[in-house]
Design an enzyme around this catalytic site. Structure first.
Site, PDB file in Angstrom:
ATOM      1  N   HIS A  24       0.861  -1.190   0.000  1.00  0.00           N
ATOM      2  CA  HIS A  24       0.000   0.000   0.000  1.00  0.00           C
ATOM      3  C   HIS A  24       0.897   1.239   0.000  1.00  0.00           C
ATOM      4  O   HIS A  24       2.015   1.192   0.525  1.00  0.00           O
ATOM      5  CB  HIS A  24      -0.836  -0.048   1.283  1.00  0.00           C
ATOM      6  CG  HIS A  24      -1.930   0.956   1.375  1.00  0.00           C
ATOM      7  ND1 HIS A  24      -1.706   2.255   1.751  1.00  0.00           N
ATOM      8  CD2 HIS A  24      -3.249   0.855   1.148  1.00  0.00           C
ATOM      9  CE1 HIS A  24      -2.861   2.911   1.767  1.00  0.00           C
ATOM     10  NE2 HIS A  24      -3.819   2.090   1.401  1.00  0.00           N
ATOM     11  N   ASP A  70       2.209  -4.820   7.654  1.00  0.00           N
ATOM     12  CA  ASP A  70       1.034  -3.959   7.522  1.00  0.00           C
ATOM     13  C   ASP A  70      -0.197  -4.859   7.611  1.00  0.00           C
ATOM     14  O   ASP A  70      -0.543  -5.554   6.657  1.00  0.00           O
ATOM     15  CB  ASP A  70       1.116  -3.229   6.171  1.00  0.00           C
ATOM     16  CG  ASP A  70      -0.168  -2.506   5.798  1.00  0.00           C
ATOM     17  OD1 ASP A  70      -1.174  -2.647   6.526  1.00  0.00           O
ATOM     18  OD2 ASP A  70      -0.163  -1.810   4.770  1.00  0.00           O
ATOM     19  N   GLN A 121      -5.518  -5.043   6.645  1.00  0.00           N
ATOM     20  CA  GLN A 121      -6.599  -5.906   6.149  1.00  0.00           C
ATOM     21  C   GLN A 121      -6.607  -7.265   6.841  1.00  0.00           C
ATOM     22  O   GLN A 121      -7.499  -8.075   6.566  1.00  0.00           O
ATOM     23  CB  GLN A 121      -6.457  -6.119   4.630  1.00  0.00           C
ATOM     24  CG  GLN A 121      -6.486  -4.863   3.795  1.00  0.00           C
ATOM     25  CD  GLN A 121      -7.838  -4.145   3.859  1.00  0.00           C
ATOM     26  OE1 GLN A 121      -8.858  -4.724   4.255  1.00  0.00           O
ATOM     27  NE2 GLN A 121      -7.852  -2.882   3.485  1.00  0.00           N
ATOM     28  N   LYS A 176     -11.287  -0.255  10.237  1.00  0.00           N
ATOM     29  CA  LYS A 176     -11.495  -1.387   9.323  1.00  0.00           C
ATOM     30  C   LYS A 176     -11.893  -2.643  10.086  1.00  0.00           C
ATOM     31  O   LYS A 176     -11.975  -3.718   9.527  1.00  0.00           O
ATOM     32  CB  LYS A 176     -10.214  -1.664   8.526  1.00  0.00           C
ATOM     33  CG  LYS A 176      -9.828  -0.532   7.561  1.00  0.00           C
ATOM     34  CD  LYS A 176      -8.556  -0.884   6.823  1.00  0.00           C
ATOM     35  CE  LYS A 176      -7.884   0.308   6.176  1.00  0.00           C
ATOM     36  NZ  LYS A 176      -8.546   0.791   4.976  1.00  0.00           N
ATOM     37  N   CYS A 197      -4.637   2.736  -3.674  1.00  0.00           N
ATOM     38  CA  CYS A 197      -3.342   3.103  -3.086  1.00  0.00           C
ATOM     39  C   CYS A 197      -2.264   2.067  -3.401  1.00  0.00           C
ATOM     40  O   CYS A 197      -1.366   1.816  -2.575  1.00  0.00           O
ATOM     41  CB  CYS A 197      -3.437   3.337  -1.576  1.00  0.00           C
ATOM     42  SG  CYS A 197      -4.492   4.716  -1.164  1.00  0.00           S
TER      43      CYS A 197
HETATM   44  N1  PMP Z   1      -2.421  -0.679   4.416  1.00  0.00           N
HETATM   45  C1  PMP Z   1      -3.397  -1.363   3.831  1.00  0.00           C
HETATM   46  C2  PMP Z   1      -3.140  -2.758   3.358  1.00  0.00           C
HETATM   47  C3  PMP Z   1      -4.658  -0.788   3.668  1.00  0.00           C
HETATM   48  O1  PMP Z   1      -5.633  -1.465   3.072  1.00  0.00           O
HETATM   49  C4  PMP Z   1      -4.867   0.523   4.137  1.00  0.00           C
HETATM   50  C5  PMP Z   1      -6.200   1.195   3.938  1.00  0.00           C
HETATM   51  N2  PMP Z   1      -6.664   1.160   2.632  1.00  0.00           N
HETATM   52  C6  PMP Z   1      -3.809   1.189   4.758  1.00  0.00           C
HETATM   53  C7  PMP Z   1      -2.601   0.562   4.878  1.00  0.00           C
HETATM   54  C8  PMP Z   1      -3.962   2.565   5.300  1.00  0.00           C
HETATM   55  O2  PMP Z   1      -4.902   2.551   6.336  1.00  0.00           O
HETATM   56  P1  PMP Z   1      -5.374   3.924   6.981  1.00  0.00           P
HETATM   57  O3  PMP Z   1      -6.015   4.696   5.863  1.00  0.00           O
HETATM   58  O4  PMP Z   1      -6.353   3.532   8.025  1.00  0.00           O
HETATM   59  O5  PMP Z   1      -4.172   4.593   7.486  1.00  0.00           O
END
Ligand code: PMP
Length: 415
Positions: free
Chosen positions: A130, A207, A210, A233, A373
């Site tokens: 991401h 990370d 998910q 999430k 992203c």
């Molecule tokens: N890493 C992953 C794998 C994500 O899916 C996301 C959210 N789309 C993030 C990081 C970032 O999360 P946040 O917007 O809550 O900071």
């Protein structure tokens, strides 16, 4: 097949705790399939936060008065509850509350990365990271002279582990890997990667944005040095995220933000830092959000994380199979099974993902369209964007059917 019981979750009972799912648009019931972006918040979580505001609202850091004592205890307890949920035996000292996963990653990058990395060091990412990791480590590498390498994603949407073994060497300082890809759905072999990193004296950051919401996670079984995720999430509130770090490593790290609440002693000349995790949590923290996160963890544990995982896998498999039957749908990522989490990214031939999401919206089906992203990964896939349906504990087979049925409208309008 029962449409209400997916895996062994009682979806009908679960849905009753989410008033937002009763919304209709022009008489059509909402089908919410954008859970990888943000999940909804069940009544027990909303209630816990409201109750906190109604009865105990105050600032933390152990004020003398009763309300501050209560708020402090609730805030501290939330750290312990989260530690327990992800198997962190160091309890609250290993759990830093941040704003979200992104801030957790920046905390690590600024605190550890800026101080520890140099021109001889390599940070190993994967092609499915991401932007929260990818952009952050790119920038830290620029500032420190370190270099960034990417473990390749193979044509099945999995990490090429042979390439991982080539990338991770004695020059590696940190491996940063997404546990469950928010684009491909791939569940990565994070424990194996942790072993590889450690064999070469490197740290591993995972990370888990998910992963923690959708499956049992044990940071010590993985042997992750650092692990991050977001409250919003996982049936919790926005405004709170977590950085787990092994106590010894957090102890050695410098604070990332400075201010009140994180110090031990301040003079006009210098300051020293307070205990973990407060050293990383200056200023007034997200107190009500911590209470909400605590309630979300209670809620998820009551459902049972194994059951949540089974539910996710089953819905993803159903969606994958239904979309694959369509013939003009390209699906990204691994086939259904243990290596795929509860989301499916895809494109309908001849229709831009944004147009598809807009048609879906006309059917009250909420999906995401874009690069999620992961722009470099989309470049590799050869597409600018994809549509993504992602599932949570309240989703049903019928909702997947609504998604698939709406494809026809898109074909008629655009293809
Ligand atoms: N890493 C992953 C794998 C994500 O899916 C996301 C959210 N789309 C993030 C990081 C970032 O999360 P946040 O917007 O809550 O900071």
């Amino acid at each position: 097949m029962s449409q209400q019981n997916v895996g062994s979750l009682d979806v009908e009972a679960i849905r009753a705790e989410y008033p937002i799912l009763e919304r209709e648009f022009d008489g059509t019931p909402l089908v919410y399939l954008d859970n990888a972006a943000t999940t909804h918040t069940p009544e027990p979580v909303v209630e816990a936060m409201s109750d906190y505001y109604r009865t105990s609202n105050s600032n933390v850091h152990r004020g003398i008065h009763q309300l501050s004592q209560e708020a402090s205890i609730a805030y501290e307890d939330a750290h312990d509850r989260v530690a327990d949920f992800i198997g962190a035996s160091g309890e609250r000292e290993e759990i830093v509350f941040t704003k979200n996963t992104t801030e957790s990653e920046n905390l690590l990058a600024y605190s550890w990365g800026l101080n520890e990395l140099g021109p001889d060091d390599e940070v190993v990412l994967t092609e499915m990271e991401h932007h929260a990791s990818l952009v952050t480590w790119q920038q830290i590498a620029k500032r420190t002279g370190a270099s960034v390498k990417y473990i390749e994603v193979d044509e099945t949407g999995r990490l090429d582990m042979e390439h991982a073994r080539e990338c991770i060497t004695d020059d590696t300082a940190l491996v940063s890997v997404v546990h469950v890809s928010n684009t491909l759905g791939t569940v990565n072999p994070v424990a194996e990667l942790a072993d590889l990193a450690h064999d070469h004296g490197a740290y591993i950051f995972v990370d888990g944005a998910q992963a923690v919401p959708t499956r049992p996670v044990d940071v010590e079984a993985i042997d992750a040095d650092f692990y991050a995720f977001s409250g919003h999430k996982m049936a919790g509130p926005t405004g709170i995220g977590v950085l787990y770090g092994k106590k010894k490593l957090l102890e050695e790290m410098e604070p990332y933000l400075y201010g009140g609440g994180m110090i031990r002693k301040v003079t006009f000349e210098d300051s020293t830092w307070g205990d973990l995790p407060w050293k990383f949590e200056p200023g007034t923290p997200p107190i009500a959000e911590a209470v909400g996160l605590h309630a979300a963890v209670d809620y998820l544990e009551e459902l049972g994380m194994e059951r949540v995982r089974a539910h996710e896998e089953e819905l993803a498999a159903y969606a994958y199979d239904r979309l694959a039957e369509e013939g003009d749908v390209e699906i990204y990522g691994p086939e259904p099974g243990a290596e795929r989490g509860g989301l499916v990214s895809f494109n309908l031939e001849g229709v831009h993902a944004h147009d598809l999401a807009s048609i879906m919206n006309d059917h009250a089906v909420a999906i995401r369209a874009g690069d999620h992203c992961t722009q470099p990964l989309h470049d590799k896939l050869g597409v600018a964007a994809s549509a993504r349906a992602s599932f949570y504990v309240y989703n049903t087979h019928e909702e997947v059917d609504a998604l698939v049925e709406a494809l026809d409208d898109a074909r008629q309008l655009f293809a």
